[in-house]
Design a protein around this motif. Sequence first.
Motif, mmCIF file in Angstrom:
data_model
loop_
_atom_site.group_PDB
_atom_site.id
_atom_site.type_symbol
_atom_site.label_atom_id
_atom_site.label_comp_id
_atom_site.label_asym_id
_atom_site.label_seq_id
_atom_site.Cartn_x
_atom_site.Cartn_y
_atom_site.Cartn_z
ATOM 1 N N ILE A 30 -39.278 -30.481 -14.508
ATOM 2 C CA ILE A 30 -37.928 -30.183 -14.041
ATOM 3 C C ILE A 30 -37.137 -29.620 -15.210
ATOM 4 N N LEU A 31 -36.579 -28.440 -15.033
ATOM 5 C CA LEU A 31 -35.654 -27.878 -16.013
ATOM 6 C C LEU A 31 -34.270 -27.945 -15.386
ATOM 7 N N ALA A 32 -33.401 -28.767 -15.951
ATOM 8 C CA ALA A 32 -32.119 -29.054 -15.317
ATOM 9 C C ALA A 32 -30.944 -28.745 -16.224
ATOM 10 N N LYS A 33 -29.854 -28.355 -15.608
ATOM 11 C CA LYS A 33 -28.576 -28.227 -16.316
ATOM 12 C C LYS A 33 -28.196 -29.601 -16.836
ATOM 13 N N HIS A 34 -27.548 -29.626 -17.994
ATOM 14 C CA HIS A 34 -27.177 -30.913 -18.601
ATOM 15 C C HIS A 34 -25.691 -30.895 -18.939
ATOM 16 N N GLN A 35 -24.895 -31.644 -18.154
ATOM 17 C CA GLN A 35 -23.455 -31.682 -18.362
ATOM 18 C C GLN A 35 -22.916 -33.075 -18.634
ATOM 19 N N SER A 36 -23.667 -34.110 -18.257
ATOM 20 C CA SER A 36 -23.131 -35.466 -18.376
ATOM 21 C C SER A 36 -24.269 -36.471 -18.414
ATOM 22 N N VAL A 54 -48.657 -26.895 -14.380
ATOM 23 C CA VAL A 54 -47.846 -27.385 -13.259
ATOM 24 C C VAL A 54 -46.618 -26.490 -13.115
ATOM 25 N N PRO A 55 -46.048 -26.405 -11.910
ATOM 26 C CA PRO A 55 -44.885 -25.542 -11.722
ATOM 27 C C PRO A 55 -43.624 -26.105 -12.346
ATOM 28 N N VAL A 56 -42.626 -25.237 -12.461
ATOM 29 C CA VAL A 56 -41.299 -25.614 -12.939
ATOM 30 C C VAL A 56 -40.358 -25.697 -11.740
ATOM 31 N N VAL A 57 -39.529 -26.733 -11.721
ATOM 32 C CA VAL A 57 -38.513 -26.881 -10.687
ATOM 33 C C VAL A 57 -37.143 -26.763 -11.359
ATOM 34 N N PRO A 58 -36.400 -25.675 -11.125
ATOM 35 C CA PRO A 58 -35.072 -25.525 -11.739
ATOM 36 C C PRO A 58 -34.016 -26.293 -10.948
ATOM 37 N N VAL A 59 -33.069 -26.908 -11.658
ATOM 38 C CA VAL A 59 -32.034 -27.717 -11.012
ATOM 39 C C VAL A 59 -30.663 -27.373 -11.593
ATOM 40 N N ALA A 60 -29.720 -27.071 -10.715
ATOM 41 C CA ALA A 60 -28.329 -26.815 -11.101
ATOM 42 C C ALA A 60 -27.439 -27.878 -10.455
ATOM 43 N N HIS A 61 -26.317 -28.197 -11.097
ATOM 44 C CA HIS A 61 -25.400 -29.192 -10.543
ATOM 45 C C HIS A 61 -24.064 -29.091 -11.279
ATOM 46 N N ASN A 62 -23.057 -29.757 -10.742
ATOM 47 C CA ASN A 62 -21.710 -29.724 -11.328
ATOM 48 C C ASN A 62 -21.220 -31.096 -11.741
ATOM 49 N N ALA A 63 -22.120 -31.948 -12.254
ATOM 50 C CA ALA A 63 -21.736 -33.312 -12.617
ATOM 51 C C ALA A 63 -20.613 -33.345 -13.644
ATOM 52 N N GLY A 64 -20.596 -32.377 -14.558
ATOM 53 C CA GLY A 64 -19.575 -32.368 -15.601
ATOM 54 C C GLY A 64 -18.166 -32.161 -15.089
ATOM 55 N N GLU A 65 -18.045 -31.760 -13.840
ATOM 56 C CA GLU A 65 -16.721 -31.573 -13.251
ATOM 57 C C GLU A 65 -16.020 -32.911 -13.041
ATOM 58 N N PHE A 66 -16.801 -33.970 -12.842
ATOM 59 C CA PHE A 66 -16.242 -35.283 -12.551
ATOM 60 C C PHE A 66 -16.565 -36.313 -13.635
ATOM 61 N N TRP A 67 -17.654 -36.084 -14.357
ATOM 62 C CA TRP A 67 -18.093 -37.014 -15.404
ATOM 63 C C TRP A 67 -18.323 -36.173 -16.657
ATOM 64 N N ARG A 68 -17.308 -35.991 -17.435
ATOM 65 C CA ARG A 68 -17.397 -35.097 -18.589
ATOM 66 C C ARG A 68 -18.101 -35.761 -19.766
ATOM 67 N N ARG A 69 -18.559 -34.936 -20.656
ATOM 68 C CA ARG A 69 -19.292 -35.421 -21.824
ATOM 69 C C ARG A 69 -18.437 -36.393 -22.641
ATOM 70 N N ASN A 70 -18.984 -37.580 -22.906
ATOM 71 C CA ASN A 70 -18.336 -38.615 -23.717
ATOM 72 C C ASN A 70 -16.990 -39.068 -23.161
ATOM 73 N N ALA A 71 -16.727 -38.795 -21.887
ATOM 74 C CA ALA A 71 -15.441 -39.191 -21.296
ATOM 75 C C ALA A 71 -15.558 -40.590 -20.700
#
Length: 259
Positions: A73-79, A175-192
């Motif tokens: 899984i290659l995922a966006k990392h926001q929080s 093995v295949p790659v599964v890309p993942v996008a999300h907007n978690a940082g909109e509600f749970w910001r880094r170190n907040a």
Amino acid sequence: MFVLRSILFAIVLVVVTPPYALFGFLTFPLPARMRHRIITSWAPLVNWFIWHLLGIRYRVIGAENIPAGPAVILAKHQSAWETIALQVIFPPLCYVLKRELLRVPFFGWGLAQIPGIAIDRKAGKDALAQVVEQGRARLGEGYWVAVFPEGTRVAPGTTRRYKIGGAFLARRAGVPVVPVAHNAGEFWRRNAFFKRPGEIVVSIGPLIEVKGRKVEAINREAEEWIEGEMLRLFPHHYAANGGVAKVLSGAGEEAAPRS
């Protein structure tokens, strides 16, 4: 209200996590898969409090793209949210993590009992070899492997250079790659400390096949899909920068806009 919810959630973590981690440490005589199942049951428990106490819900689109067998899984990392939620969405799952985390009292002790991929980031090129060696073993044991290719958390509307480690592992393991996008940082910001209620959208992209392809091409396809999906689903994150992402340098400064 969200201030009180955030305080109560912090109390819940303080109450739940240390005894859970200690219990996890005591599972060391058990088989690896049983240890993983017991310890990672912490994730759905905490996710329940995230949903019902913090008011942060989530929905998944593209679930039909999840393959039957393990993948990278290659995922966006926001929080910190996605480190919890991905364990619920893609069980059984393990992460590529810094070896130093295993020395953190309570949390690290329990984490050390979960089959994972612990690397020494100071090892330079040898760190990639560690990812491949341990990652192939975990995939062979039936675990998903989650990698955050940007290397660290980024704010909504920004991105960093995608590192090739996850794509390299997928290519070597076949093995295949599964890309993942999300907007978690909109509600749970880094170190907040304070989290805001809302709905996180997790988008799972089409499988990226690796056979006969170069690592750079695999990584580029994942990056293009994730960043394109972020812009498609969450255009308001990019409005302040003319509808494009800010590309951050290693020091966290803006380097150039992504067109």
